[in-house]
Enzyme design. Structure first.
Site, mmCIF file in Angstrom:
data_model
loop_
_atom_site.group_PDB
_atom_site.id
_atom_site.type_symbol
_atom_site.label_atom_id
_atom_site.label_comp_id
_atom_site.label_asym_id
_atom_site.label_seq_id
_atom_site.Cartn_x
_atom_site.Cartn_y
_atom_site.Cartn_z
ATOM 1 N N ASP A 51 6.519 -33.868 -0.333
ATOM 2 C CA ASP A 51 6.170 -32.828 0.636
ATOM 3 C C ASP A 51 6.802 -33.086 1.998
ATOM 4 O OD1 ASP A 51 4.416 -30.398 0.772
ATOM 5 O OD2 ASP A 51 3.682 -31.481 2.541
ATOM 6 N N ASN A 53 9.666 -26.234 1.043
ATOM 7 C CA ASN A 53 8.425 -26.981 1.280
ATOM 8 C C ASN A 53 8.536 -28.426 0.832
ATOM 9 O OD1 ASN A 53 5.381 -27.342 1.549
ATOM 10 N ND2 ASN A 53 5.649 -27.690 -0.663
ATOM 11 N N GLU A 60 5.999 -16.468 -0.037
ATOM 12 C CA GLU A 60 5.077 -16.580 -1.150
ATOM 13 C C GLU A 60 3.803 -17.270 -0.690
ATOM 14 O OE1 GLU A 60 4.354 -18.575 -5.492
ATOM 15 O OE2 GLU A 60 5.133 -19.666 -3.779
ATOM 16 N N HIS A 92 2.183 -23.713 1.581
ATOM 17 C CA HIS A 92 2.103 -25.166 1.690
ATOM 18 C C HIS A 92 2.842 -25.730 2.897
ATOM 19 C CE1 HIS A 92 -0.002 -25.083 -2.109
ATOM 20 N NE2 HIS A 92 0.875 -24.154 -2.459
ATOM 21 N N ASP A 149 9.672 -19.827 -0.889
ATOM 22 C CA ASP A 149 8.838 -20.384 -1.949
ATOM 23 C C ASP A 149 7.723 -21.253 -1.365
ATOM 24 O OD1 ASP A 149 8.610 -21.192 -4.931
ATOM 25 O OD2 ASP A 149 8.730 -23.141 -3.914
#
Ligand code: AAO
Length: 459
Positions: A163, A98, A219, A197, A193
């Site tokens: 990000d 991410n 996740e 997001h 992970d």
């Protein structure tokens, strides 16, 4: 093109979080394979920010996609995958895709970087920013965004981590290139992970670029009423089931008889076939909502229940012993030392009752829960079809009773190690269930106690 694939015949995953590659290799050969585990989850293998061993969380800040990390180098990683495969254990890597690191300037592998500039890989144009992408002028995800703004959750920075602009074909290709390199080394799948997001569309595109059929579990932490929900990701892979461990903590600190209906009908839970379950992980053991090794026998017993119950793909968690929640694992100059069970490392996955329950789980896979009985709020018993039966006692004293087992008459060895069980012609057994313990038996050639695996590890 790859999508989520079922995990195979032996599906219990040992999560050896923060273990170095040499130690995982030995554990696969000496313990995980012989005990019947089907997979091992390993920590993020890519290069990362180094905080010199002071903290565990630097490895969640990628500095690049080369494979020197605090857990070892690329050849040690490759040797670990081979050793696990030789032992019949699949390898699932923690994939941090991410974001990139949000602090620091040097990595375990010796790379130099600044936030938004990772030479040879990403530069400033590859990241999300205010106001084009993220609606917060500080570029950060705010607590309130979870309830109302999928856009901010997916396009602002999680705790200040750069990000990635995953809509961009270049970024998608770079992430897929990294994952495909792991696949080429034999990796069988990924824990993705912080999947919450990155949008399902972006992740789905990346997964579509992968070689083979990696098993993917994501996740996406469930929160009631949040804008981004695990169910938005079950079309592209499986998800880690966070409600599962929260409910187990509540019930094992209360009334385990409530677990009779535990599963998809409970609020917030995902379909069994899409879920990877866990009693603890590295975040929840440091929080307050889940059981952890610090709960001792109750944690062990909840894991016994997890391996007996007919829901999801079970993961058994082990990390290092800690008191400071930020502190890193035992290390030398930042590089993680070999894991030694009982000396800085927790090893529930080796506990004879847990390995016995891995055998139970493998023997009864797919069979429905039947013959439920619960004489009081601390004692439950049930069968899995006619192939296995278990009694669980969460009380502080032993419990003796007569239970319907649904199993054929005979004498069975308790897989958790507390002796023999006789089932009579009516399918009933009178057993003494130890305090905070269990009695578990299976039919079909596994009625002898499991052989003790010699402990050669760490010697
Ligand atoms: C470190 C420093 C920071 C610094 C940062 C950047 O600690 O101070 O700003 O570096 O320089 C780990 C550590 C972080 C660390 C990071 C990078 O935990 O402390 O930051 O490495 O080194 C959200 C995400 C979830 C994430 C979780 C921690 O959605 O993906 O936060 N987990 C993974 C990893 C984790 C790792 C990262 C991601 C980053 O497992 O170890 O961080 O790679 C709600 C939301 C969740 C949200 C939590 C926490 O959850 O639903 O989505 O997780 O809040 O913000 C109840 C509620 C539930 C709530 C939950 C927890 O159960 O029902 O809704 O409580 O509060």
């Amino acid at each position: 093109a790859a999508q989520a694939a079922p995990p195979g015949d032996r599906d219990v995953i040992a999560n050896l979080w923060s273990w170095n590659w040499n130690s995982v290799a030995r554990e696969c050969a000496d313990h995980l394979g012989p005990a019947g585990y089907g997979g091992v989850q390993v920590s993020p293998p890519q290069d990362s920010l180094t905080r010199g061993g002071a903290v565990w969380w630097d490895v969640y800040q990628p500095a690049g996609y080369t494979l020197t990390s605090k857990f070892g180098n690329e050849s040690q990683f490759a040797a670990m995958v081979r050793a696990c495969h030789d032992a019949g254990v699949k390898v699932y890597a923690d994939a941090v895709v991410n974001h990139m690191t949000g602090q620091g300037s040097t990595s375990y592998g010796g790379a130099s970087f600044t936030k938004y500039t990772y030479p040879g890989l990403y530069s400033a144009g590859d990241f999300h920013y205010y106001a084009e992408d993220c609606g917060n002028s500080d570029n950060l995800i705010h607590g309130g965004d979870y309830a109302g703004s999928a856009r901010n959750v997916q396009n602002c920075e999680l705790v200040g981590l750069s990000d990635l602009e995953t809509e961009e074909p270049y970024v998608r290709g770079a992430i897929a290139g990294y994952l495909n390199r792991l696949i080429a080394l034999g990796v069988d799948g990924f824990r993705v992970d912080a999947a919450k997001h990155t949008s399902p569309a972006d992740l789905g595109d990346v997964y579509g670029r992968l070689n083979g059929s990696p098993y993917i579990y994501q996740e996406v932490i469930y929160g009631p009423g949040e804008a981004v929900q695990p169910g938005q990701y079950t079309g592209i892979g499986d998800v880690l089931e966070f409600q599962y461990g929260r409910y187990l903590r509540e019930k094992f600190h209360g009334n385990i008889a409530d677990l009779r209906t535990f599963g998809e009908t409970w609020s917030g839970m995902q379909p069994s076939g899409r879920s990877v379950t866990f009693v603890a992980n590295h975040d929840t053991e440091r929080g307050s909502g889940a059981l952890s090794y610090k709960d001792g026998p109750v944690y062990r017993l909840a894991t016994i229940f997890q391996l007996a119950w007919n829901y999801g793909t079970p993961q058994v968690y082990d990390g290092f012993t800690w008191s400071d929640r930020e502190a890193g694992p035992p290390h030398t100059n930042g590089f993680v030392r070999d894991a030694v069970c009982g000396a800085g490392w927790e090893c529930l996955h080796r506990d004879p009752a847990i390995t016995g329950m891995v055998r139970f789980h493998n023997a009864v896979r797919g069979a429905p829960v039947a013959n439920w009985s619960s004489p009081n709020s601390d004692v439950i018993a049930f069968s899995r079809g006619a192939g296995g039966w278990i009694a669980i006692n969460n009380g502080t004293g032993s419990y003796t009773g007569t239970f319907p087992t649904g199993l054929p008459a005979g004498t069975y060895a308790d897989l958790t190690g507390s002796g023999a069980v006789t089932v009579n012609g009516g399918g009933q057994a009178t057993v003494t269930v130890p305090a905070r313990g269990a009695v578990a038996i299976v039919t079909g050639g596994t009625t002898t106690p499991p052989a003790q695996v010699p402990v050669t590890f760490g010697v």
